[in-house]
Design an enzyme around this catalytic site. Structure first.
Site, PDB file in Angstrom:
ATOM      1  N   ALA A 222       0.898  -1.152   0.000  1.00 55.60           N
ATOM      2  CA  ALA A 222       0.000   0.000   0.000  1.00 55.60           C
ATOM      3  C   ALA A 222       0.941   1.207   0.000  1.00 55.60           C
ATOM      4  CB  ALA A 222      -0.899  -0.003   1.230  1.00 55.60           C
ATOM      5  N   PRO A 223       1.173   1.821  -1.158  1.00 56.07           N
ATOM      6  CA  PRO A 223       2.319   2.708  -1.354  1.00 56.07           C
ATOM      7  C   PRO A 223       2.199   4.097  -0.731  1.00 56.07           C
ATOM      8  CG  PRO A 223       1.011   2.634  -3.335  1.00 56.07           C
ATOM      9  CD  PRO A 223       0.381   1.661  -2.385  1.00 56.07           C
ATOM     10  N   CYS A 224       2.304   4.163   0.589  1.00 54.97           N
ATOM     11  CA  CYS A 224       2.259   5.469   1.248  1.00 54.97           C
ATOM     12  C   CYS A 224       3.466   6.322   0.862  1.00 54.97           C
ATOM     13  CB  CYS A 224       2.161   5.317   2.764  1.00 54.97           C
ATOM     14  SG  CYS A 224       3.404   4.243   3.503  1.00 54.97           S
ATOM     15  N   HIS A 225       4.520   5.687   0.312  1.00 53.40           N
ATOM     16  CA  HIS A 225       5.678   6.462  -0.137  1.00 53.40           C
ATOM     17  C   HIS A 225       5.335   7.335  -1.345  1.00 53.40           C
ATOM     18  CE1 HIS A 225       5.825   2.671  -2.466  1.00 53.40           C
ATOM     19  NE2 HIS A 225       6.342   3.398  -3.432  1.00 53.40           N
ATOM     20  N   ARG A 226       4.207   7.051  -1.998  1.00 53.57           N
ATOM     21  CA  ARG A 226       3.800   7.846  -3.162  1.00 53.57           C
ATOM     22  C   ARG A 226       2.969   9.061  -2.773  1.00 53.57           C
ATOM     23  NH1 ARG A 226       1.905   2.527  -6.575  1.00 53.57           N
ATOM     24  NH2 ARG A 226       3.970   1.538  -6.659  1.00 53.57           N
TER      25      ARG A 226
END
Length: 207
Positions: A128-132
């Site tokens: 779940a790409p919270c880095h994006r």
């Protein structure tokens, strides 16, 4: 409930993969804060199929051969948190969103701060790409895995190889700014964003 976990080495440090039954519950960072993701007792289970599959897909992602994950997930949190985490799953590989855009997506423009808090407690990092999710001005802002790792992941998705990106991690660890090294020229200091925030997708590839 007892959770099963498996440790894996990666370009962003040792990750703890956690499962509830046959679903992935968490991917925790090597230096994760103990209370950031609240889970129960854990036992090591290196033979759990979901954990083996998660490690395989993550390795493919770091190698640059996988852009989308195919795993059964089990988000554990409040209803609002789950909405935010589900919204993260819709951000395409190589693109970014602002906290305001995520707030709009979950139907509450006034919940930008709450979105930021939920993003910080995202239990299934990378998948779940919270880095994006970045600041409205393009700043990387905070990240549970550290800003160096956030830069590495965004650089990887921008077409920089994991090995090239990994060379930057030691340089920028503990530094809240982009590294002043030759390698950093290939990584966007501020990921490209579209002029309009109304449903427009910002892309690290410039498209």
């Amino acid at each position: 409930m007892t959770y099963a976990f498996k440790l894996m080495d990666s370009p962003v440090g040792q990750l703890k993969l956690v499962a509830s039954g046959e679903r992935l519950t968490a991917i925790l960072w090597e230096n994760d804060k103990p209370n950031r993701v609240r889970l129960g007792a854990m036992i090591e289970a290196n033979d759990r199929p979901i954990l083996i599959d998660t490690e395989r897909q993550l390795n493919e992602y770091f190698a640059g051969t996988r852009r989308k994950f195919d795993l059964a997930l089990d988000f554990q949190g409040t209803d609002f948190q789950k909405k935010v985490w589900e919204a993260l799953l819709t951000i395409p590989f190589g693109q970014t969103r602002s906290y305001t855009e995520i707030a709009l997506q979950v139907g509450n423009l006034n919940a930008v701060r709450a979105v930021g808090a939920a993003n910080g407690r995202n239990p299934i990092s990378i998948i779940a790409p919270c880095h994006r999710v970045i600041g409205a001005s393009g700043e990387l802002t905070g990240f549970a895995g550290g800003l160096a790792n956030k830069m590495l992941l965004l650089s990887l998705e921008a077409g920089q190889t994991s090995l090239e990106a990994a060379a930057n991690v030691e340089t920028v660890e503990g530094n809240r700014h982009a590294p002043q090294t030759p390698q950093a020229e290939h990584a966007p200091k501020k990921p490209a964003r579209a002029a309009s925030s109304r449903g427009t997708q910002a892309s690290l590839f410039g498209n």
